[in-house]
Write an enzyme that holds these catalytic residues in place. Structure first.
Site, PDB file in Angstrom:
ATOM      1  N   GLU A   1     -15.205  -3.163  23.900  1.00 46.06           N
ATOM      2  CA  GLU A   1     -16.443  -2.769  23.235  1.00 46.06           C
ATOM      3  C   GLU A   1     -16.993  -1.438  23.736  1.00 46.06           C
ATOM      4  O   GLU A   1     -17.874  -0.855  23.096  1.00 46.06           O
ATOM      5  CB  GLU A   1     -17.482  -3.883  23.377  1.00 46.06           C
ATOM      6  CG  GLU A   1     -17.079  -5.156  22.643  1.00 46.06           C
ATOM      7  CD  GLU A   1     -18.169  -6.211  22.637  1.00 46.06           C
ATOM      8  OE1 GLU A   1     -19.238  -5.961  23.236  1.00 46.06           O
ATOM      9  OE2 GLU A   1     -17.943  -7.279  22.034  1.00 46.06           O
TER      10      GLU A   1
ATOM     11  N   TYR B   1       0.842  -1.195   0.000  1.00 43.96           N
ATOM     12  CA  TYR B   1       0.000   0.000   0.000  1.00 43.96           C
ATOM     13  C   TYR B   1       0.881   1.251   0.000  1.00 43.96           C
ATOM     14  O   TYR B   1       2.001   1.232   0.502  1.00 43.96           O
ATOM     15  CB  TYR B   1      -0.888   0.075   1.249  1.00 43.96           C
ATOM     16  CG  TYR B   1      -1.473  -1.204   1.747  1.00 43.96           C
ATOM     17  CD1 TYR B   1      -2.065  -2.117   0.885  1.00 43.96           C
ATOM     18  CD2 TYR B   1      -1.458  -1.502   3.102  1.00 43.96           C
ATOM     19  CE1 TYR B   1      -2.617  -3.290   1.365  1.00 43.96           C
ATOM     20  CE2 TYR B   1      -2.009  -2.673   3.590  1.00 43.96           C
ATOM     21  CZ  TYR B   1      -2.584  -3.566   2.722  1.00 43.96           C
ATOM     22  OH  TYR B   1      -3.120  -4.721   3.203  1.00 43.96           O
TER      23      TYR B   1
END
Length: 246
Positions: free
Chosen positions: A225, A150
């Site tokens: 989370e 990339y």
């Protein structure tokens, strides 16, 4: 390639990545080069196998590979301007089957990380020079496959300005942190940044009490989370802020 940035036309783009260096409720930003180009290399050292008790009758690819690995580190320390950011890492080496047999070949896999797009094209030639010199000195040979990865993640100043303003409003000024150094990790979000102005920022996930302080891609990493509603809420707010500014 599919034209997702053209219909509808995208004026600015934002991306985030979890980061356990920041606490939940914090974000990190960086101007300019933020993440490296992650290239991959595959090297085969070709020798002549034989009995481990008679190395003089062989061309030992294990010994050659060992010298190659050490010499590759000289790219960063002796062949390139020391102010440049570069990493050359061999992550896998494989050769031989048992204790007393010298193999015919050794295979190695590794990665090269750079932050300067003008420097990157020069690296394969440097690796080739090292491989040719060392293998020929011992009567061996080599194969090199260099795969460009990339592009560098290059954040846009205007996008960062919008990000910081939105972050201070949504999260509080104390929770918007500048990242002092670029990461030598890679990220394919950079392809979007070649087409559209934008920035790639970090979303804090750390909470020592929950044990979510492990670094990415390590056996100690664990998702927190509690960061999910923060990330989703801020991304929505950021999009609205960008629409106001553009």
């Amino acid at each position: 390639k599919a034209g997702v940035l053209e219909n509808p036309k995208v004026d600015m783009i934002f991306g985030l990545h979890s980061d356990s260096r920041f606490q939940v409720g914090e974000i990190g930003y960086r101007y300019g080069a933020a993440m490296a180009e992650p290239d991959e290399i595959a090297i085969k050292i070709k020798g002549k196998g034989g009995h481990g008790a008679a190395p003089h009758l062989t061309v030992d690819p294990v010994v050659i590979a060992a010298e190659v690995i050490l010499a590759l580190q000289k790219i960063a320390s002796r062949m390139i301007d020391p102010t440049e950011n570069i990493v050359v890492t061999i992550g896998k080496i494989e050769g031989g089957q048992t204790t007393n047999v010298i193999p015919d070949e050794v295979n190695m896999l590794g990665t090269v990380r750079t932050l300067n797009p003008e420097l990157t094209p020069k690296i394969p030639g440097m690796i080739e020079q090292i491989l040719k010199g060392i293998t020929s000195a011992y009567g061996g040979d080599y194969e090199l496959n260099y795969d460009f990865g990339y592009p560098v993640v290059m954040n846009d100043d205007q996008a960062n300005d919008i990000l910081i303003e939105a972050g201070k409003e949504f999260l509080g000024s104390e929770n918007v942190k500048e990242i002092p150094m670029p990461s030598m990790g890679g990220e394919d979000f950079s392809f979007y940044l070649q087409k559209v102005k934008g920035t790639f920022y970090r979303l804090g996930t750390a909470n020592p009490e929950k044990g979510t302080t492990g670094y990415w891609h390590s056996s100690h990493y664990d998702i927190n989370e509690d960061a999910l509603p923060v990330g989703a809420g801020f991304m929505a707010y950021l999009a609205l802020k960008a629409l106001e500014k553009l």
